[in-house]
Structure formats: C-alpha cells, structure tokens
Design a protein around this motif. Sequence first.
Motif, PDB file in Angstrom:
ATOM      1  N   ALA A  23      12.771  -3.582 -25.648  1.00  0.00           N
ATOM      2  CA  ALA A  23      13.726  -2.534 -25.273  1.00  0.00           C
ATOM      3  C   ALA A  23      13.082  -1.154 -25.286  1.00  0.00           C
ATOM      4  CB  ALA A  23      14.915  -2.568 -26.240  1.00  0.00           C
ATOM      5  N   ARG A  24      11.907  -1.003 -25.915  1.00  0.00           N
ATOM      6  CA  ARG A  24      11.238   0.310 -25.960  1.00  0.00           C
ATOM      7  C   ARG A  24       9.969   0.329 -25.099  1.00  0.00           C
ATOM      8  NH1 ARG A  24       9.216   2.471 -30.394  1.00  0.00           N
ATOM      9  NH2 ARG A  24       8.921   0.523 -31.510  1.00  0.00           N
ATOM     10  N   ALA A  25       9.844  -0.657 -24.226  1.00  0.00           N
ATOM     11  CA  ALA A  25       8.644  -0.690 -23.373  1.00  0.00           C
ATOM     12  C   ALA A  25       8.742   0.375 -22.279  1.00  0.00           C
ATOM     13  CB  ALA A  25       8.498  -2.065 -22.730  1.00  0.00           C
ATOM     14  N   ALA A  26       7.580   0.807 -21.789  1.00  0.00           N
ATOM     15  CA  ALA A  26       7.539   1.775 -20.682  1.00  0.00           C
ATOM     16  C   ALA A  26       6.363   1.431 -19.788  1.00  0.00           C
ATOM     17  CB  ALA A  26       7.385   3.195 -21.224  1.00  0.00           C
ATOM     18  N   PHE A  27       6.493   1.764 -18.492  1.00  0.00           N
ATOM     19  CA  PHE A  27       5.382   1.569 -17.557  1.00  0.00           C
ATOM     20  C   PHE A  27       4.360   2.689 -17.724  1.00  0.00           C
ATOM     21  CE2 PHE A  27       8.781  -0.503 -14.783  1.00  0.00           C
ATOM     22  CZ  PHE A  27       8.359  -1.788 -15.071  1.00  0.00           C
ATOM     23  N   LEU A  28       3.097   2.333 -17.503  1.00  0.00           N
ATOM     24  CA  LEU A  28       2.000   3.299 -17.493  1.00  0.00           C
ATOM     25  C   LEU A  28       1.371   3.263 -16.105  1.00  0.00           C
ATOM     26  CD1 LEU A  28      -0.146   5.072 -19.134  1.00  0.00           C
ATOM     27  CD2 LEU A  28      -1.433   2.938 -19.355  1.00  0.00           C
ATOM     28  N   ALA A  29       1.382   4.409 -15.411  1.00  0.00           N
ATOM     29  CA  ALA A  29       0.688   4.488 -14.113  1.00  0.00           C
ATOM     30  C   ALA A  29      -0.592   5.285 -14.334  1.00  0.00           C
ATOM     31  CB  ALA A  29       1.616   5.097 -13.067  1.00  0.00           C
ATOM     32  N   GLY A  30      -0.639   6.557 -13.904  1.00  0.00           N
ATOM     33  CA  GLY A  30      -1.835   7.372 -14.160  1.00  0.00           C
ATOM     34  C   GLY A  30      -1.908   7.856 -15.600  1.00  0.00           C
ATOM     35  N   GLY A  31      -0.774   7.877 -16.276  1.00  0.00           N
ATOM     36  CA  GLY A  31      -0.730   8.252 -17.692  1.00  0.00           C
ATOM     37  C   GLY A  31      -0.758   9.753 -17.959  1.00  0.00           C
ATOM     38  N   THR A  32      -0.750  10.583 -16.906  1.00  0.00           N
ATOM     39  CA  THR A  32      -0.908  12.024 -17.133  1.00  0.00           C
ATOM     40  C   THR A  32       0.334  12.677 -17.715  1.00  0.00           C
ATOM     41  OG1 THR A  32      -0.214  12.608 -14.894  1.00  0.00           O
ATOM     42  CG2 THR A  32      -2.577  12.221 -15.225  1.00  0.00           C
ATOM     43  N   ASN A  33       1.471  12.012 -17.636  1.00  0.00           N
ATOM     44  CA  ASN A  33       2.671  12.544 -18.266  1.00  0.00           C
ATOM     45  C   ASN A  33       3.031  11.743 -19.518  1.00  0.00           C
ATOM     46  OD1 ASN A  33       6.164  12.747 -17.787  1.00  0.00           O
ATOM     47  ND2 ASN A  33       4.879  14.466 -18.364  1.00  0.00           N
ATOM     48  N   ILE A  34       3.079  10.418 -19.381  1.00  0.00           N
ATOM     49  CA  ILE A  34       3.590   9.649 -20.520  1.00  0.00           C
ATOM     50  C   ILE A  34       2.643   9.692 -21.714  1.00  0.00           C
ATOM     51  CG2 ILE A  34       2.728   7.358 -19.759  1.00  0.00           C
ATOM     52  CD1 ILE A  34       5.619   6.446 -20.885  1.00  0.00           C
ATOM     53  N   VAL A  35       1.361   9.751 -21.472  1.00  0.00           N
ATOM     54  CA  VAL A  35       0.432   9.784 -22.615  1.00  0.00           C
ATOM     55  C   VAL A  35       0.571  11.112 -23.376  1.00  0.00           C
ATOM     56  CG1 VAL A  35      -2.001   9.694 -23.305  1.00  0.00           C
ATOM     57  CG2 VAL A  35      -1.133   8.091 -21.601  1.00  0.00           C
ATOM     58  N   ASP A  36       0.747  12.205 -22.629  1.00  0.00           N
ATOM     59  CA  ASP A  36       1.040  13.502 -23.272  1.00  0.00           C
ATOM     60  C   ASP A  36       2.264  13.388 -24.174  1.00  0.00           C
ATOM     61  OD1 ASP A  36      -0.919  15.027 -22.179  1.00  0.00           O
ATOM     62  OD2 ASP A  36       0.395  16.296 -20.952  1.00  0.00           O
ATOM     63  N   LEU A  37       3.315  12.768 -23.627  1.00  0.00           N
ATOM     64  CA  LEU A  37       4.576  12.701 -24.370  1.00  0.00           C
ATOM     65  C   LEU A  37       4.463  11.779 -25.586  1.00  0.00           C
ATOM     66  CD1 LEU A  37       7.111  12.686 -21.367  1.00  0.00           C
ATOM     67  CD2 LEU A  37       6.473  14.588 -22.864  1.00  0.00           C
ATOM     68  N   ILE A  38       3.611  10.770 -25.491  1.00  0.00           N
ATOM     69  CA  ILE A  38       3.372   9.909 -26.670  1.00  0.00           C
ATOM     70  C   ILE A  38       2.651  10.715 -27.742  1.00  0.00           C
ATOM     71  CG2 ILE A  38       2.111   7.893 -27.510  1.00  0.00           C
ATOM     72  CD1 ILE A  38       2.585   6.607 -24.728  1.00  0.00           C
TER      73      ILE A  38
END
Length: 327
Positions: A23-38
Amino acid sequence: MRPFAYARAQSADAAIAAMAQDARAAFLAGGTNIVDLIKLDVAQPGTLIDIGALPLAAIEVATDGSVRIGALARMSDTADHTAVRSGAPCVAMALNLSASAQLRNMASIGGNVLQRTRCVYFRDVTQPCNKRQPGSGCSAIGGDDRKMAIFGANDRCIAVNPSDFSVAMLTTDATIHLRGPAGERTTPFLGFQRLPDDPALDTNIVRGELITAISFMPTALTRNSTYLKVRDRASYEFALVSVAAALDVRNGTIHDARVALGGVAHAPWRARAAEAALIGKPAVRATFAAAADAELRAAKPQRLNGFKVVMAKNAMVRALGTLGGAA
Ligand SMILES: Cc1cc2nc3c(=O)[nH]c(=O)nc-3n(C[C@H](O)[C@H](O)[C@H](O)COP(=O)(O)OP(=O)(O)OC[C@H]3O[C@@H](n4cnc5c(N)ncnc54)[C@H](O)[C@@H]3O)c2cc1C
Ligand code: SF4
C-alpha cells in the motif's frame, strides 16, 4: 532516509501487480523528484518499483498524424523530437526552459506531469501542510506566499503546480493514456491535474495506475505556438509566471486561440476568458491586452504576490504578440 525495498519491473503488468502488493509502494522513473522527496522524508515508500526498463520511451507519429509521447521519454529527447518541435513548438520550448540539461536527460515526461509542488512548507516536514498531512493546516497562508497561486486557491492550499510541460500541453487538447489494475483508459490532459479541493490529491490518477503515454494531434493552431517563462533567475528555476499560447490567424483575424498560464494555480490554468476575448478579433496588440485584462480580472493574489497579476498580463501580451506578429 528511511529504508525501503527496491524492485525493477520487467513489464507494465508486473509493475502494476507489484503496486498492489504494498500500500506504500511508488513508481520510480527518472527519480529526480521522488528521490528528493524521500531524502526530505516527505515521501516514505515501502517499495520503490523501478519502471525504467519498460518499453515506454518511444515518441511516435501514428498513421492519423497524432504524436504519441511515451511516458518514459526523457524531457530532453521529447524537446528535440521533430514531431514535437513542429507539431507543438511551445511544448519543446517549455521543456528546454525546465530544470537543467542534466535533469532533462534523466527526467521522464510521465514523472514531469506527476511531480509534486515546490511549496517550501510542503517540503519541510516540521511545518503544517494539508497536502503532506491532511488536516494539519496550511503554513503558506499568512507565511511566505510570494510564489503561490493567484487563481483557484482556497483556505486549505495555495500552492502552484511546477510543471512547464503541462502548461504547454494545454494548448494541444492532449490525451493521457493510463494502464492500471482495472485495465487501460484515456483521459483528457485538461482536468487531470486538480485544483486543491482536496490538497492531498494533485491529479486524478487512480492508485496503482501507470501513465503509459501522452498524445496530441498537431493542427494549424498547435503549430503556431510559443512558451514564455518568467522566473527569478534565467536557468535552473521554476516559473513565477509562464504563458503557453497558440494562435491560428487567418487574414489578420484570430480564427482560434489557446492560452494557458503556469505558476498561478494548483493546476496549469487554461485562460478561457482570454481565449474568448481573442477569437474573431484582429491579431493586434490592443486585442492581446484586452484578452490579458479579461483573464486577470478574476485573479485573487496573496499578500506578497500582487506582482504576479501584472507579470501575467505583460507575459500574455508579449507571448501573443510574437505569434500574431504584433509584438
Ligand atoms: C533543481 C530542479 C529544478 C527543476 N526545474 C524544473 C522546471 O523548471 N520545470 C519543470 O517542469 N520541472 C522542473 N523540475 C522537475 C523535474 O522536471 C521533475 O523532477 C521530473 O520531470 C520528474 O520526472 P522523473 O522521471 O524524474 O520522475 P520521478 O521522480 O521518478 O517520479 C515523479 C513521480 O511520478 C511518479 N511516476 C513517474 N512516472 C510515472 C508513470 N509513468 N506512471 C505513474 N507514475 C509515475 C513517481 O511515482 C513519482 O511519484 C526540476 C527539478 C529539480 C530537481
Ligand atoms: S500551500 Fe499547499 S502545499 Fe503549501 S503548505 Fe499550504 S497546504 Fe501545504
């Protein structure tokens, strides 16, 4: 940074199935936004499902002439593609005015559409924020609201959408293609990104869905388009205000028009009042100024960003002038 699991999906179906298992999974594409937010502890995925190996990076022209941009197409490849540059020049311009060359080489089109707001309070987990933690309040209201919305905001969230590409796509009547647990569907680009009635929701994507592509049909209107971005510094910066404009001018008269604004609302803002004031009128500066006035009449600036109203008007007149030949 909190620990998370990593999985590399080998097919779209496998990626969608993996999402259903956490339920807490997320997709990773280029990672330039989600990795920052992690790193900032704003995003806390249990599993990051890397979709980078999926065959979704192609940019193709279909037999009916429509242009289909795969969700994993890089921003730089999209900006460079002939079909995009000729079919909707404002889209290529918006991409080239985004981020930096390194980021554009890494970041994907799907990730660009889904990137989250740059509101400083959203990115600071010590601050109340209704988007990050529903019901906690909005620190931007009464705080530093200089970069915030002048359209469509409410007392729960006044943040703006940061995507330049999305603003430009509103000139094209584009379609988003999605695939999820319930199968495939399409939805108009316009309306996919939401106003902040529920600040936690940026878009109408259903949990577990994958954006597979974005398509548009080039027309006389989309081929005569431009993008103007005004920002605090000339590179590596988000828009204070941006304008995507497209005009179909015939014998000096505006036959059709599309105008969208960025940096002014929680979603890219289709300037319908401006469009109505343009169509059927002569393509001259007075028309462009009247259209900008018509749109900005409804603006509701925050405490520190009244300047955006003037900036948006001037940017609209300048952008339309470059298209209509009356700059
Ligand atoms: C310093 C800096 C400056 C920037 N300046 C600009 C700018 O001026 N203009 C601008 O528009 N952008 C700017 N950006 C944002 C940048 O363009 C985005 O970070 C990038 O486009 C996100 O793409 P990505 O592939 O890296 O997405 P990711 O970070 O991998 O993903 C972003 C989100 O989308 C989800 N996701 C990604 N792909 C899919 C898919 N196909 N289906 C479903 N979900 C998906 C992820 O789960 C995640 O939630 C800037 C970024 C930085 C760091
Ligand atoms: S403007 Fe929106 S994102 Fe920013 S603090 Fe308020 S609720 Fe959070």
